[in-house]
Design an enzyme around this catalytic site. Structure first.
Site, PDB file in Angstrom:
ATOM      1  CB  ALA A 141     -33.053  36.494 -60.465  1.00  0.00           C
ATOM      2  CE  LYS A 142     -37.290  38.134 -54.272  1.00  0.00           C
ATOM      3  NZ  LYS A 142     -38.460  38.698 -55.315  1.00  0.00           N
ATOM      4  NE  ARG A 143     -32.162  32.064 -62.005  1.00  0.00           N
ATOM      5  CZ  ARG A 143     -32.947  32.835 -62.710  1.00  0.00           C
ATOM      6  NH1 ARG A 143     -34.184  32.965 -62.257  1.00  0.00           N
ATOM      7  NH2 ARG A 143     -32.613  34.038 -63.691  1.00  0.00           N
TER       8      ARG A 143
END
Ligand code: GLU
Length: 322
Positions: free
Chosen positions: A254-256
């Protein structure tokens, strides 16, 4: 019966394609194309608030950039269209009516998050607690006008209290008791939107899909879909639940984990065949650093080469390997 393999790519236009879902789509493509099958692109856009306006166009662009193609889809047409779920709602409505006529549904006026989220595939952490059956039997003898306490109901399917067993092509026998794990689940939201679980079953059958390749985070949805296939008397496809790409923290990519969107690598000047090489390496099909097209992978493809443990990656690691 025809032995033609029919598979599908079923992205939700809720975000851009990243390395994790690109790898799953590459596997789905290889599995079908290596056996001269037919591939469908279906856009799963039922989750209104999460769907992003430009995402379908971007998804198609990204898939084509990788070198994937399909025989039927929103951009190329085909015999079983439309290939966009929001254009297929009357088919889901008919299935809801069929289930209801057979006494397999009941209305639910609970304000629970599983109703709000039902239009999307439940990825880990998005599947709420088991539904305790609060509305089961609640509206059976009320007067029509007050039947649903003045609220539009959602509709839930009655789930049998038994283990549902199926043989996953990669994982072997899987057994789950849906009544214990999820309980009676939503097939139509209170705003009339069909649930992911229903739409996917209706569409796979209507499009002749006999092979489903998807991330193993959807494994717990499969027994729910099998319950619906039984009730609607629809055939069951073969299932391949593939391990996910996860970040170093063990969570789904994911974005993280930095920008792992295909577009980010493309914009950095990295060519598609290097990205395909990395994805293929993760699938046990290429040496580190190889550059390849999906076509070139076809003679090498073998499900038995796929490692069954998750791939650990983030943007930095991907850049080091590309
Ligand atoms: N559209 C779903 C998702 O992107 C996948 C559904 C499926 O493969 O059954 O999560």
């Amino acid at each position: 019966m025809s032995s033609l393999v029919v598979g599908r790519l079923a992205p939700s236009p809720t975000g851009a394609l990243h390395l994790g879902n690109a790898r799953t789509f590459l596997l789905a493509w290889l599995s079908v194309r290596s056996r001269a099958g037919r591939l469908i692109l279906r856009i799963e856009d039922l989750d209104g608030p999460r769907v992003k306006p430009e995402a379908t166009r971007t998804l198609i662009h990204d898939l084509r950039w990788l070198g994937l193609d399909w025989d039927d889809g929103p951009d190329v047409g085909g015999p079983n269209g439309p290939y966009v779920q929001t254009e297929r709602t009357e088919r889901y409505q008919r299935a809801v009516e069929q289930l209801n006529a057979a006494g397999q549904l009941y209305p639910c006026v609970c304000s629970r998050t599983d109703i709000q989220n039902a239009a999307s595939a439940p990825h880990p952490g998005e599947d709420g607690p088991r539904y305790p059956g609060t509305c089961q039997g609640r509206f059976e003898d009320g007067a029509a006008a007050t039947r649903f306490a003045g609220r539009e109901p959602a509709w839930r399917v009655r789930v049998p209290a038994e283990e549902i067993t199926f043989c996953d092509e990669l994982l072997g026998n899987v057994s789950m008791d849906v009544s214990r794990l999820a309980g009676d689940f939503v097939v139509q939201k209170n705003n009339g939107t069909p649930a992911y679980q229903l739409a996917v079953v209706v569409d796979d059958a209507a499009m002749g899909v006999n092979e489903v390749v998807r991330g193993d985070d959807l494994l717990s949805s499969t027994p729910r879909q099998i319950v619906l296939q039984r009730y609607l008397e629809l055939p069951r496809p073969a299932y391949y639940h593939v391990p996910l790409v996860i970040g170093p923290d063990g969570l789904r990519l994911a974005k993280r984990h930095g920008d792992t969107r295909l577009s980010a690598f493309r914009d950095a000047g990295i060519e598609a065949h290097r990205v395909v090489g990395l994805l293929a390496h993760w699938c046990g099909l290429a040496a580190p650093g190889e550059s390849l097209t999906p076509q070139q992978l076809l003679p090498r493809f073998d499900w038995r080469r796929l490692p069954l443990s998750p791939v650990v990656c983030d943007r930095q690691r991907a850049l080091e390997q590309l």
